[in-house]
Design an enzyme around this catalytic site. Sequence first.
Site, PDB file in Angstrom:
ATOM      1  N   LEU A   1       0.862  -1.195   0.000  1.00 30.71           N
ATOM      2  CA  LEU A   1       0.000   0.000   0.000  1.00 30.71           C
ATOM      3  C   LEU A   1       0.888   1.230   0.000  1.00 30.71           C
ATOM      4  O   LEU A   1       1.793   1.339   0.836  1.00 30.71           O
ATOM      5  CB  LEU A   1      -0.873   0.055   1.257  1.00 30.71           C
ATOM      6  CG  LEU A   1      -2.144  -0.783   1.356  1.00 30.71           C
ATOM      7  CD1 LEU A   1      -2.769  -0.564   2.723  1.00 30.71           C
ATOM      8  CD2 LEU A   1      -3.127  -0.413   0.265  1.00 30.71           C
ATOM      9  N   HIS A   2       0.630   2.157  -0.933  1.00 31.54           N
ATOM     10  CA  HIS A   2       1.417   3.386  -0.900  1.00 31.54           C
ATOM     11  C   HIS A   2       0.705   4.591  -1.509  1.00 31.54           C
ATOM     12  O   HIS A   2       1.130   5.716  -1.293  1.00 31.54           O
ATOM     13  CB  HIS A   2       2.741   3.189  -1.635  1.00 31.54           C
ATOM     14  CG  HIS A   2       2.609   3.220  -3.128  1.00 31.54           C
ATOM     15  ND1 HIS A   2       2.111   2.152  -3.842  1.00 31.54           N
ATOM     16  CD2 HIS A   2       2.874   4.187  -4.037  1.00 31.54           C
ATOM     17  CE1 HIS A   2       2.106   2.465  -5.131  1.00 31.54           C
ATOM     18  NE2 HIS A   2       2.550   3.696  -5.283  1.00 31.54           N
ATOM     19  N   ARG A   3      -0.361   4.380  -2.267  1.00 37.04           N
ATOM     20  CA  ARG A   3      -0.974   5.511  -2.963  1.00 37.04           C
ATOM     21  C   ARG A   3      -1.623   6.466  -1.964  1.00 37.04           C
ATOM     22  O   ARG A   3      -2.307   6.032  -1.029  1.00 37.04           O
ATOM     23  CB  ARG A   3      -2.014   5.023  -3.970  1.00 37.04           C
ATOM     24  CG  ARG A   3      -1.389   4.341  -5.176  1.00 37.04           C
ATOM     25  CD  ARG A   3      -2.359   4.183  -6.314  1.00 37.04           C
ATOM     26  NE  ARG A   3      -1.697   3.588  -7.462  1.00 37.04           N
ATOM     27  CZ  ARG A   3      -1.023   4.270  -8.388  1.00 37.04           C
ATOM     28  NH1 ARG A   3      -0.952   5.583  -8.291  1.00 37.04           N
ATOM     29  NH2 ARG A   3      -0.434   3.655  -9.386  1.00 37.04           N
TER      30      ARG A   3
END
Length: 376
Positions: free
Chosen positions: A212-214
């Site tokens: 997860l990074h957005r």
Amino acid sequence: MPSIVCVVAARPNLMKMAPILRALARTLPQLETVLVHTGQHYDDNMDGEFFTTLALRAPDFRLQVGSGSHAQQTAQVMQRFEPVLEQAAPAAVLVVGDVNSTLACALTAAKKQIPVFHVEAGLRSYDRAMPEEINRLLTDQLSTLLFTSEASGTSNLQREGISPARIHFVGNVMVDTLRHELPHATPLREVLRQAHLAGFVDHGGSYALLTLHRPSNVDDPRRLRTLIETIVKLSADLPVLFPLHPRTRAMLQLHELGGLLDTPRVACLPPQSYRDMLGLMQHARVVLTDSGGVQEETTALGVPCLTLRDNTERPVTVTEGSNAIAGRDPSVILALSRDILRYGGKAGRIPQLWDGRAAERIADHIGLWLDNQDDR
């Protein structure tokens, strides 16, 4: 001797640029390549290690722009990139992907009447709330040569009025790197040993991998909480390995959500090297992600993938590959994950031209373009 300025900015850019530079050196040995790193990712764990793994030479120019708002970052890249163009006087500028630096360098080059080549052109999510979508649209309109990774990219560009003569369907350079590096992927047991997690995955070897990074997922505390709580519920069915992106770690700390991950069946890892991530991906039972690159890599590996977004700019990973759009609804994510555990999930097939030779095709087209310039 002609030269081309090649721009990288973030970790996925490095994986795309490495095979292109190799192919250009083989196909066009007379061509000088000038490598520019804008510094959009500046953590050594995020890209420094990738230079070593991918055998990328040190950049000729480091712009060191660092973080900031989209406007600040784009402006800083443009200001620092313009002197590079004045010094290098290249025949063209080659950009990859859809980060802020991609657009900033393309815009700077176009204003100086320097042709732009865009690798991974034509991808569309049709979600203009994504900053990357704006970057894609504008970069493509500024580009002279547009290299697409899937057939939908070509269709999108033609529908947007770009001449077919400028568009070249070459395949996916990310897959070039994956195929090149897969024999060197770190064994799962070694990744777990390095993370002091020996024994975390049971003898059956079944686990989920999460990335997860957005900003749309991690910057909103309610959305981030919901996703983490969903993953914790999933961990009751199989353990979850979670390499933490620096942005995600920072948001968990800022919003005081780190305690949600204090559960025995979810293991947080530091950012992983490319070979470590390949080792984790290729053996996962399911990968849950909001990363476009991971969607492509899991399709190339035939590993079931669930995209934690409402759309994808890489539709071929869904129509032909192993990816499915899960969105952010906990009930949907859990239901699709459990279906994969029960029935095995999509294996899909390898999309057209995802054969490890995309960079060779790019180099061939650049060579033809340079020949045509000489004839004028």
